[in-house]
Write an enzyme that holds these catalytic residues in place. Structure first.
Site, PDB file in Angstrom:
ATOM      1  N   ASP A  59      37.650  -2.828  -3.442  1.00 33.46           N
ATOM      2  CA  ASP A  59      36.760  -3.555  -4.353  1.00 33.46           C
ATOM      3  C   ASP A  59      36.714  -5.003  -3.893  1.00 33.46           C
ATOM      4  O   ASP A  59      36.957  -5.274  -2.720  1.00 33.46           O
ATOM      5  CB  ASP A  59      37.209  -3.418  -5.808  1.00 33.46           C
ATOM      6  CG  ASP A  59      36.015  -3.430  -6.778  1.00 33.46           C
ATOM      7  OD1 ASP A  59      35.349  -4.477  -6.839  1.00 33.46           O
ATOM      8  OD2 ASP A  59      35.758  -2.410  -7.444  1.00 33.46           O
ATOM      9  N   HIS A 118      34.387  -5.353  -1.539  1.00 28.08           N
ATOM     10  CA  HIS A 118      33.069  -5.635  -2.103  1.00 28.08           C
ATOM     11  C   HIS A 118      32.704  -7.101  -1.953  1.00 28.08           C
ATOM     12  O   HIS A 118      31.767  -7.565  -2.590  1.00 28.08           O
ATOM     13  CB  HIS A 118      33.024  -5.229  -3.576  1.00 28.08           C
ATOM     14  CG  HIS A 118      33.052  -3.740  -3.786  1.00 28.08           C
ATOM     15  ND1 HIS A 118      32.901  -3.153  -5.029  1.00 28.08           N
ATOM     16  CD2 HIS A 118      33.217  -2.712  -2.918  1.00 28.08           C
ATOM     17  CE1 HIS A 118      32.976  -1.834  -4.912  1.00 28.08           C
ATOM     18  NE2 HIS A 118      33.167  -1.546  -3.642  1.00 28.08           N
TER      19      HIS A 118
END
Length: 685
Positions: A501, A524
């Site tokens: 993430d 991310h």
């Protein structure tokens, strides 16, 4: 200008990049006893004569180390801003040879800024030059002396001087520094002559910091515009900390020179004109850098004073009790988990309220896989309904040791695959903490986020190795490296992150953040937000710099995301800088999404109430994954003028060759910077 001699005569030339370190050393030696430098550096004791630096006491060596950081940053900033650094060199011949010189000794150096240039350097120059390290070295007191005491006084004098001379200050040269090794007589005249040839017929201004340097400059035709006495009540005439009658302060003179006539033979061992920090900083960034200065000062001002070291060893059952007892024992200033030891943590860790504590994890701290216990007992974090294994809070805390914190996340990844509402624990939460340093630690397989900074101030993470990789079953989910929430003055640097993430995410009310030198893989991105999600709340993310980031195999690179639509919150994203990103195989290398989780029609009807302004994307290079085909950058702002002052510079990103040329898209924003033309005319929705 001086040119290379045909004999052994010294001459002046432009310094070469490989010589900047040596130039800084020359400057450091020359300024070792300078009162201004002593004042800025909060020097408590004058450095002894530099006959043999190896024999100097430790405090003197530390003073010189900090001074070298400043001088090297000043050299680099001068070059990066387009200024000139010259060196006076003495050619040396090889032993027994009569051929051309094979080596040159640097006998002196001069730093100049040209007309039209100023010390109002860009944030990129400040970062690249290493000036942020000066804050760390000299601390808050030094930064305040430079920026708030010295700068305004000198700026006022310079304005008066140029008005009196009916001159345009920006049409003058600024002599920042000139120094000569005392072993080389006559070099000062050689360097000044070279300088005046470069600057003629423009005026020159400087600041002299000693009576001797003032006298020398006067002999070269400089006139005193105004004298100042700095450090009254704090330092003596040498700039060294003093009290009572001895705290007279030291004098400094603002000087200018109109003509450039030669002034006879003058020798000088060391002269100075000292740059002041306020002119280094763009005015819009002063609050940001000043806040980071506060952070560096606080983070470096405390040391844990060891009165007793307590060792925690494995018991074969739940080791949380012993670990907590040692941490909360006032007699244990240092708590050690020895190398080769694995603590089994089967119950939650509440280490809040600590003071002056050093936690040295040399072995492993491993959280148990008892999911039913943790589901019912992990500490609740109201923001986004999170929970955590470990709360760490208090004042003046260091967590380091080179060991490992293991969240044993695979069991959680597998359980989350069948129950998406499962609250999985954050591994480490720095909670209501001040002056915390976490460094030299490995963190593996957190069930959820690895690190949350919640209501922290002056928190530094350095040399952290994060890894969340599935070894069987489901992949890691939501394993952010760091989330910063309701916190101020945070540094995250020199770390490696392999996760599933955000590499780093700036949540609501995160201010004055520096993220530097990270290698992120599988993430991310470096993400601002998401913000403005909750109705009735006003989110702020302000003064964030992310620099020197390597982003590989990621969903996003540099990213800002804010909610739009009905029943959402509001906020502001301001003064955000993404600099020097190297990206490989990234879906969205550069992205602003101000309609996050909102379809286009709803966003047009209910634009985002989270305003985005003063954003810079600079020096972002690499390749996209092709997930968005040819699109490599998307700056999609909400309608109705919700984005402003967005600058794009030096963008060079390529999609996979099968998609052809790179496409840069934008909506509802006016772009500036040398890469704005890549985006063409932004659409309006």
């Amino acid at each position: 200008m001086s040119s290379p001699p045909s004999s052994d005569n010294p001459y002046v030339r432009i310094a070469q990049p490989h010589e900047y370190e040596e130039v800084a050393r020359v400057l450091t030696r020359a300024f070792a006893h300078d009162p201004a430098m002593n004042w800025y550096g909060c020097v408590k004791e004058m450095v002894p004569p530099l006959n043999n630096t190896e024999d100097l006491p430790d405090n003197a060596k530390n003073t010189l180390r900090k001074l070298h950081i400043f001088q090297l940053a000043l050299v680099r900033a001068t070059i990066l801003s387009g200024g000139i650094v010259t060196v006076a060199v003495v050619p040396k011949k090889g032993e027994g040879k009569s051929t051309a010189p094979v080596e040159e000794a640097i006998a002196g150096t001069t730093l100049w800024l040209k007309p039209g240039q100023s010390m109002n350097f860009s944030i990129l120059t400040i970062i690249r030059s290493g000036f942020w390290k000066v804050f760390w070295a000299w601390g808050l007191a030094g930064a305040k002396r430079l920026a708030w005491e010295f700068s305004p006084a000198v700026e006022k004098s310079l304005k008066k001087s140029f008005m009196a001379h009916s001159a345009d200050r920006m049409d003058s040269w600024h002599l920042l520094s000139t120094v000569v090794d005392p072993a080389y007589e006559g070099m000062c005249r050689l360097m000044m002559r070279d300088g005046f040839e470069r600057t003629s017929p423009k005026p020159v201004h400087l600041e002299a910091t000693t009576p001797r340097s003032r006298s020398i400059y006067e002999r070269y035709g400089f006139e005193i515009d105004e004298a100042h006495q700095f450090g009254r009540g704090a330092v003596d005439e040498h700039g060294v900390s003093a009290k009572g009658d001895a705290a007279t302060g030291y004098p400094e003179w603002v000087m200018t020179k109109d003509g450039h006539e030669d002034s006879g033979r003058v020798t000088c061992h060391e002269t100075s004109s000292v740059v002041f920090l306020r002119r280094l900083l763009p005015w819009s960034l002063t609050a940001h850098i000043s806040a980071i200065a506060l952070l560096f000062a606080s983070a470096s001002s405390h040391e844990v004073r060891a009165s007793r070291t307590c060792t925690v060893r494995a018991t074969g059952s739940d080791d949380a009790h012993d670990f907590l007892a040692a941490a909360h024992d006032a007699a244990c200033s240092t708590v050690v988990v020895p190398r080769g030891t694995t603590l089994n943590i089967a119950s939650r860790l509440n280490m809040t309220g600590l003071r002056d504590k050093h936690l040295s994890i040399e072995g492993t701290v491993k959280f148990s896989m008892d999911l039913p216990y943790w589901i019912g007992n992990a500490f609740f974090i109201p923001f986004q309904t999170q929970v955590t294994f470990w709360l760490l809070g208090g004042i003046n805390i260091v967590l380091d040791g080179g060991g490992t914190i293991d969240g044993q996340g695979q069991a959680w990844y597998n359980a989350f695959a069948t129950n998406s509402s499962l609250a999985r624990p954050i591994m480490l939460t720095v909670f209501q903490a001040e002056n915390v340093r976490v460094e030299n630690v490995h963190m593996i397989n957190s069930p959820e986020w690895f690190n949350l900074v919640n209501e922290g101030d002056n928190v530094v993470y350095r040399n952290i190795n994060i890894s969340a990789i599935n070894n069987s079953g489901q992949e890691a989910q939501n394993t952010d490296g760091w989330d910063v929430y309701r916190s101020n003055n945070v540094v995250i640097e020199d770390s490696v992150i392999n996760n599933g993430d955000d590499c780093v995410s700036f949540k609501p009310n995160a201010t004055n953040i520096l993220v530097s030198n990270l290698a992120c893989n599988g993430s991310h991105g470096i993400s601002v937000g998401s913000l403005g999600q909750y109705a009735g709340e006003f989110d702020i993310v302000e003064n964030v710099t992310a620099v020197n980031i390597t982003m590989s195999n990621a969903q996003n690179g540099a990213r800002i995301k804010a909610w739009a639509g009905q029943n959402v919150g509001s906020g502001i994203v301001k003064n955000i800088t993404f600099v020097d990103f190297k990206e490989t195989n990234v879906d969205n290398p550069v992205i602003i999404d101000q309609c996050y989780m909102t379809d286009a029609d709803e966003c047009a009807e209910f634009p985002s109430n989270t305003i985005i302004q003063d954003v810079v994307f600079t020096n972002i290079t690499g390749t996209s994954s092709g997930a968005e085909k040819a699109v490599v950058a998307s700056l999609s702002c909400s309608p109705d003028g919700r984005c402003s002052s967005v600058s794009v510079n030096n963008l060079s990103i390529s999609p996979p060759s099968k998609y052809g040329a790179a496409s840069y898209t934008c909506a509802n924003v006016v772009l500036s910077g040398n890469a704005a033309t890549l985006f063409g005319n932004c659409s309006t929705t």
